[in-house]
Design a protein around this motif. Sequence first.
Motif, PDB file in Angstrom:
ATOM      1  N   TYR A 186      48.775  40.613  17.054  1.00 28.46           N
ATOM      2  CA  TYR A 186      47.803  40.050  18.002  1.00 28.46           C
ATOM      3  C   TYR A 186      46.420  40.030  17.360  1.00 28.46           C
ATOM      4  O   TYR A 186      46.061  40.983  16.671  1.00 28.46           O
ATOM      5  N   PRO A 187      45.599  38.991  17.570  1.00 30.11           N
ATOM      6  CA  PRO A 187      45.844  37.780  18.354  1.00 30.11           C
ATOM      7  C   PRO A 187      46.799  36.838  17.630  1.00 30.11           C
ATOM      8  O   PRO A 187      46.867  36.833  16.409  1.00 30.11           O
ATOM      9  N   TYR A 188      47.510  36.028  18.395  1.00 31.25           N
ATOM     10  CA  TYR A 188      48.634  35.269  17.864  1.00 31.25           C
ATOM     11  C   TYR A 188      48.269  33.878  17.361  1.00 31.25           C
ATOM     12  O   TYR A 188      49.128  33.188  16.803  1.00 31.25           O
ATOM     13  N   HIS A 189      47.006  33.482  17.551  1.00 29.35           N
ATOM     14  CA  HIS A 189      46.639  32.101  17.241  1.00 29.35           C
ATOM     15  C   HIS A 189      45.614  32.035  16.121  1.00 29.35           C
ATOM     16  O   HIS A 189      44.929  33.021  15.810  1.00 29.35           O
ATOM     17  N   LEU A 190      45.504  30.873  15.508  1.00 28.12           N
ATOM     18  CA  LEU A 190      44.505  30.621  14.478  1.00 28.12           C
ATOM     19  C   LEU A 190      43.132  30.459  15.119  1.00 28.12           C
ATOM     20  O   LEU A 190      43.011  30.164  16.302  1.00 28.12           O
ATOM     21  N   MET A 226      54.020  42.052  -0.113  1.00 34.27           N
ATOM     22  CA  MET A 226      54.139  40.626   0.182  1.00 34.27           C
ATOM     23  C   MET A 226      52.882  40.023   0.800  1.00 34.27           C
ATOM     24  O   MET A 226      52.762  38.801   0.881  1.00 34.27           O
ATOM     25  N   GLY A 227      51.973  40.869   1.275  1.00 37.98           N
ATOM     26  CA  GLY A 227      50.774  40.345   1.935  1.00 37.98           C
ATOM     27  C   GLY A 227      51.046  39.778   3.301  1.00 37.98           C
ATOM     28  O   GLY A 227      50.291  38.950   3.807  1.00 37.98           O
ATOM     29  N   ILE A 228      52.148  40.216   3.932  1.00 35.10           N
ATOM     30  CA  ILE A 228      52.499  39.773   5.282  1.00 35.10           C
ATOM     31  C   ILE A 228      52.490  40.979   6.217  1.00 35.10           C
ATOM     32  O   ILE A 228      53.239  41.938   6.003  1.00 35.10           O
ATOM     33  N   TRP A 229      51.631  40.921   7.216  1.00 36.65           N
ATOM     34  CA  TRP A 229      51.613  41.944   8.272  1.00 36.65           C
ATOM     35  C   TRP A 229      52.571  41.465   9.339  1.00 36.65           C
ATOM     36  O   TRP A 229      52.275  40.572  10.128  1.00 36.65           O
ATOM     37  N   ILE A 230      53.754  42.059   9.372  1.00 39.95           N
ATOM     38  CA  ILE A 230      54.844  41.466  10.134  1.00 39.95           C
ATOM     39  C   ILE A 230      54.771  41.758  11.626  1.00 39.95           C
ATOM     40  O   ILE A 230      55.257  40.959  12.444  1.00 39.95           O
ATOM     41  N   ALA A 231      54.163  42.863  12.023  1.00 34.37           N
ATOM     42  CA  ALA A 231      54.083  43.195  13.454  1.00 34.37           C
ATOM     43  C   ALA A 231      53.108  44.336  13.669  1.00 34.37           C
ATOM     44  O   ALA A 231      52.946  45.208  12.808  1.00 34.37           O
ATOM     45  N   ASN A 232      52.472  44.329  14.826  1.00 38.22           N
ATOM     46  CA  ASN A 232      51.637  45.465  15.228  1.00 38.22           C
ATOM     47  C   ASN A 232      52.445  46.582  15.853  1.00 38.22           C
ATOM     48  O   ASN A 232      52.187  47.758  15.627  1.00 38.22           O
ATOM     49  N   ARG A 233      53.444  46.208  16.663  1.00 42.77           N
ATOM     50  CA  ARG A 233      54.054  47.158  17.588  1.00 42.77           C
ATOM     51  C   ARG A 233      55.516  47.442  17.263  1.00 42.77           C
ATOM     52  O   ARG A 233      56.296  46.538  16.985  1.00 42.77           O
TER      53      ARG A 233
END
Length: 360
Positions: free
Chosen positions: A21-25, A310-317
Amino acid sequence: MVSVNNTRTSLKERCRVDLGYPYHLNDSPAEHLAALQTLYQSGKGPSAEELETKITEIFGKPAAMWCPTGTLAQGIAGRIYAERSSKKQVIFHETSHLLLHEEDGYSAAHGLTAKTVGKWREAMSAELLDQDSACAFVEMPQRHSGGLLPTWDDLCALKEHAAAIGLPLHMDGARIWSARPFYNDRSYAEIVDGFSSIYVSFYKDIGAIVGAALIGEKDFIDEAKIWRTRLGASLVDTSYLIADTLRLLDMRLEQMPGFIAAAKEMATSIEDIESIEVSPNPPQVNMFHVLLPCNAVIAEQARDAVAEKMGIWIANRFWSYEGDDVCAMEITVGEKAAALPRHEFANAVKMLAEEISKAQ
């Protein structure tokens, strides 16, 4: 890999992709304020009544009330039903936000008691209702069940049984914006018909700065407005918050079918990875859970390893409500997740599963 140019920033901030979150650009506070500045250059901001009128038209109810938070809106709803029925007990599904994330506000602030019903990965159903309660809260979709919805037939049966026993239904519709495709594109008004009141969120899937609405009959909303004032939530100026919601609402509703399609594609891309499970499969809305065979601490460590490599934050929760050795990774699809190539998402989840396996 993550950028290492600024070691003072968090790992999440240094990732090239952030699915939390937040989920949008274009969704930073500065970007919201810049958009609002442009809007306000053409005149003063809109009133709450403009948004409330739009919401009543969408949901086919006589009245609506803007609130700063859903916690406020839903507590007020439960309180009104309790006072009208002289019953303190309210029915909650065991995954309810009010039970898990609000510090028992329904009890401490409003004097309500909870009757907890249902099973974690099952939707609320007619047989769980009784006439000994002031009302029943029905979350649609159920966030902690991965965005699960009742079938149309089960939803109709729920409404019919509640009406037969004289039990008011309140919808926790924080994420109801994503439900229409599952119900063959029935209107929001048809979906909520039979519910005495509905709460919707404007900051989750819609992406506004903050805000919610409580929707229902005029006498119910008139009473709710009194409680909003009593609880200190009648703000002097909400125009900028209303403006932010109005500039985004129609656009997000147009985007929603695409987000749901993307969620299904993402789930398909990972369903064959060993040791994980997609729930529900296929996704019913623009979110789903990835069930992992570990506790949340191990899952977070694995997530951080994926972020570093990988530079990817896959999830907060990562939710561990269902047991000590299983947790649910929450994936919500907005503009950011929809833009990520499916193979990159699948590779990130595969690495996550491998990191979890190494830690055990």
